[in-house]
Design an enzyme around this catalytic site. Structure first.
Site, PDB file in Angstrom:
ATOM      1  N   ARG A  31     125.408  -6.310  81.407  1.00 48.72           N
ATOM      2  CA  ARG A  31     124.333  -6.753  82.289  1.00 48.72           C
ATOM      3  C   ARG A  31     124.806  -8.039  82.961  1.00 48.72           C
ATOM      4  O   ARG A  31     125.796  -8.624  82.556  1.00 48.72           O
ATOM      5  CB  ARG A  31     123.033  -6.994  81.506  1.00 48.72           C
ATOM      6  CG  ARG A  31     122.530  -5.766  80.764  1.00 48.72           C
ATOM      7  CD  ARG A  31     121.159  -6.002  80.127  1.00 48.72           C
ATOM      8  NE  ARG A  31     121.199  -7.014  79.083  1.00 48.72           N
ATOM      9  CZ  ARG A  31     121.521  -6.767  77.814  1.00 48.72           C
ATOM     10  NH1 ARG A  31     121.859  -5.549  77.441  1.00 48.72           N
ATOM     11  NH2 ARG A  31     121.525  -7.739  76.921  1.00 48.72           N
ATOM     12  N   GLU A  65     133.687  -8.493  68.726  1.00 49.34           N
ATOM     13  CA  GLU A  65     132.572  -9.448  68.772  1.00 49.34           C
ATOM     14  C   GLU A  65     132.027  -9.815  67.397  1.00 49.34           C
ATOM     15  O   GLU A  65     131.038 -10.518  67.311  1.00 49.34           O
ATOM     16  CB  GLU A  65     131.448  -8.900  69.659  1.00 49.34           C
ATOM     17  CG  GLU A  65     131.737  -9.012  71.139  1.00 49.34           C
ATOM     18  CD  GLU A  65     130.476  -9.152  71.987  1.00 49.34           C
ATOM     19  OE1 GLU A  65     129.373  -9.086  71.429  1.00 49.34           O
ATOM     20  OE2 GLU A  65     130.614  -9.327  73.204  1.00 49.34           O
ATOM     21  N   ALA A  91     131.307 -16.874  69.220  1.00 48.35           N
ATOM     22  CA  ALA A  91     130.450 -18.021  69.521  1.00 48.35           C
ATOM     23  C   ALA A  91     130.362 -18.847  68.250  1.00 48.35           C
ATOM     24  O   ALA A  91     129.956 -18.339  67.194  1.00 48.35           O
ATOM     25  CB  ALA A  91     129.075 -17.556  69.969  1.00 48.35           C
ATOM     26  N   CYS A 116     153.216   8.678  94.105  1.00 46.33           N
ATOM     27  CA  CYS A 116     153.158   7.791  95.269  1.00 46.33           C
ATOM     28  C   CYS A 116     154.512   7.739  95.986  1.00 46.33           C
ATOM     29  O   CYS A 116     154.569   7.568  97.203  1.00 46.33           O
ATOM     30  CB  CYS A 116     152.755   6.387  94.835  1.00 46.33           C
ATOM     31  SG  CYS A 116     151.056   6.273  94.231  1.00 46.33           S
ATOM     32  N   THR A 174     126.543  -6.792  61.479  1.00 45.02           N
ATOM     33  CA  THR A 174     126.077  -7.470  62.690  1.00 45.02           C
ATOM     34  C   THR A 174     125.101  -6.596  63.458  1.00 45.02           C
ATOM     35  O   THR A 174     124.117  -7.084  64.024  1.00 45.02           O
ATOM     36  CB  THR A 174     127.275  -7.846  63.585  1.00 45.02           C
ATOM     37  OG1 THR A 174     128.189  -8.641  62.830  1.00 45.02           O
ATOM     38  CG2 THR A 174     126.822  -8.634  64.798  1.00 45.02           C
ATOM     39  N   CYS A 202     154.400   4.914  91.305  1.00 40.77           N
ATOM     40  CA  CYS A 202     154.594   5.988  90.335  1.00 40.77           C
ATOM     41  C   CYS A 202     155.424   7.123  90.933  1.00 40.77           C
ATOM     42  O   CYS A 202     155.387   7.382  92.140  1.00 40.77           O
ATOM     43  CB  CYS A 202     153.246   6.511  89.841  1.00 40.77           C
ATOM     44  SG  CYS A 202     152.290   7.434  91.062  1.00 40.77           S
ATOM     45  N   GLU A 205     149.029   2.473  97.024  1.00 48.77           N
ATOM     46  CA  GLU A 205     149.984   2.808  98.074  1.00 48.77           C
ATOM     47  C   GLU A 205     149.441   3.911  98.980  1.00 48.77           C
ATOM     48  O   GLU A 205     149.565   3.845 100.210  1.00 48.77           O
ATOM     49  CB  GLU A 205     151.314   3.269  97.458  1.00 48.77           C
ATOM     50  CG  GLU A 205     151.934   2.247  96.512  1.00 48.77           C
ATOM     51  CD  GLU A 205     151.544   2.459  95.064  1.00 48.77           C
ATOM     52  OE1 GLU A 205     152.406   2.326  94.188  1.00 48.77           O
ATOM     53  OE2 GLU A 205     150.353   2.761  94.801  1.00 48.77           O
ATOM     54  N   ARG A 252     133.566 -10.930  58.716  1.00 47.89           N
ATOM     55  CA  ARG A 252     134.497 -10.053  57.998  1.00 47.89           C
ATOM     56  C   ARG A 252     135.399  -9.303  58.975  1.00 47.89           C
ATOM     57  O   ARG A 252     136.586  -9.102  58.705  1.00 47.89           O
ATOM     58  CB  ARG A 252     133.719  -9.064  57.132  1.00 47.89           C
ATOM     59  CG  ARG A 252     133.012  -9.710  55.941  1.00 47.89           C
ATOM     60  CD  ARG A 252     132.096  -8.732  55.242  1.00 47.89           C
ATOM     61  NE  ARG A 252     131.408  -9.364  54.113  1.00 47.89           N
ATOM     62  CZ  ARG A 252     130.399  -8.816  53.467  1.00 47.89           C
ATOM     63  NH1 ARG A 252     129.954  -7.628  53.834  1.00 47.89           N
ATOM     64  NH2 ARG A 252     129.837  -9.443  52.455  1.00 47.89           N
ATOM     65  N   LEU A 304     124.981  -4.365  73.524  1.00 43.96           N
ATOM     66  CA  LEU A 304     126.427  -4.210  73.719  1.00 43.96           C
ATOM     67  C   LEU A 304     126.807  -3.598  75.066  1.00 43.96           C
ATOM     68  O   LEU A 304     127.932  -3.113  75.230  1.00 43.96           O
ATOM     69  CB  LEU A 304     127.063  -3.384  72.584  1.00 43.96           C
ATOM     70  CG  LEU A 304     126.892  -3.945  71.169  1.00 43.96           C
ATOM     71  CD1 LEU A 304     127.610  -3.059  70.169  1.00 43.96           C
ATOM     72  CD2 LEU A 304     127.385  -5.377  71.079  1.00 43.96           C
TER      73      LEU A 304
END
Length: 327
Positions: A203, A259, A150, A84, A192, A75, A53, A263, A200
């Site tokens: 990119r 990700e 995946a 605002c 992992t 707000c 705003e 477990r 992580l």
């Protein structure tokens, strides 16, 4: 009403421009209209910066008498920036059209008390979807959690627990980086980390690297692992998931991408902490001795939101459907 919809669509379009830069704040766009023509536009560009705003009003030489379209209730509090509502009132805007109310604010009441006409509910569903992470966090007082996996056609995620397995192709990889940019944190287990040594970071996409959250097991993580490349990481050991989610919420981490591995997936599902799933299904069959995505005997309740081909892979976007009595 049709004019309201046209201008609100533009506010929503503007809001999306800062998708990767405003969290934990919501995405907000604003449009100023006078005599049925747009005279100024604005959006919230980055966390801590001017709200939409304010940005729109600052682009306009004469906002007096205009109608302001904004996808979220303005707000009314002093945060990193002034309220605002104060600037809206001071500017002489005569009407404010809002897509969706903010559960944490009372801006509408303040505007109406100042004699400004307020209309709400224009494209409310679209506005709710745009800022679904924000609204869930307001309601549940924990981060919005997306589980990304995946998997092969037969529901496997790796050949062996200690061995890295590449399942999906380049298009899925690029999309995974977009997902990282859309979340403030990325979480996985130390197993992992040790088997894959993942970067992580973000990119192939605009956006900031998420906080790397590692649930540490018994095995130590090598000091030269990529997760230690800078200070943007958190190692959590011995805490239950609900406690950890509460701590992250209090630290302003309001969205997390989970990700893996298996477990970790099963722990989040068991605690009914998953809000949405992203399955990237590869055209491969790994066989009976491979690692399963899920160890659950019961059905996992899902609502499919979309399906899309990514190169040779299939992306399935689903919403968790926990029973109202248990999640």
């Amino acid at each position: 009403m049709s004019e309201h919809i046209e201008f609100m669509k533009e506010a929503l379009r503007l809001a999306q421009k800062a998708a990767f830069f405003v969290a934990p704040n919501p995405m907000v766009g604003a449009v100023l209209v006078k005599n049925k023509k747009i005279i100024a536009k604005g959006y919230h560009k980055e966390f801590g910066g001017s709200h939409a705003e304010v940005d729109a009003i600052n682009q306009c030489s004469d906002p007096a008498g205009a109608t302001l379209y904004v996808n979220l209730e303005p707000c009314d509090h002093q945060g990193k920036t002034p309220p605002c509502t104060d600037l809206i009132i001071k500017s002489g805007i005569k009407e404010v059209v809002i897509a969706k109310k903010d559960p944490k604010r009372n801006g509408i009441e303040k505007l109406e008390s100042a004699g400004i006409k307020v209309t709400t509910g224009i494209l409310e569903e679209e506005a709710a979807e745009l800022n679904k992470k924000f609204f869930l966090t307001c309601e549940k007082k924990r981060p919005f959690i997306t589980l990304k996996a995946a998997i092969s056609i037969d529901g496997k995620i790796a050949k062996k627990r200690t061995e890295q397995t590449w399942l999906t192709g380049e298009e899925s990889s690029k999309y995974a980086h977009q997902l990282r940019a859309e979340h403030q944190g990325i979480l996985l287990g130390s197993g992992t980390v040790n088997s894959d040594n993942p970067h992580l970071g973000v990119r192939h996409n605009n956006g900031n690297d998420p906080l790397r959250i590692i649930l540490a097991g018994e095995n130590a993580i090598p000091k030269d692992s990529k997760i230690f490349r800078d200070e943007n990481y958190l190692i959590s050991k011995g805490k239950n998931l609900n406690e950890l989610m509460q701590e992250l919420y209090e630290q302003n981490i309001h969205s997390i991408l989970v990700e893996g591995g298996a477990r970790i997936y099963n722990s989040f599902i068991k605690e009914k902490l998953v809000d949405e799933y992203i399955f990237l299904i590869a055209p491969k069959v790994l066989g009976k001795n491979s690692l399963n995505f899920s160890e659950f005997e019961d059905e996992l309740p899902l609502e499919i939101l979309s399906m899309q081909k990514l190169g040779q892979d299939m992306k399935v976007h689903a919403k968790a459907k926990w029973d109202s009595n248990n999640g």
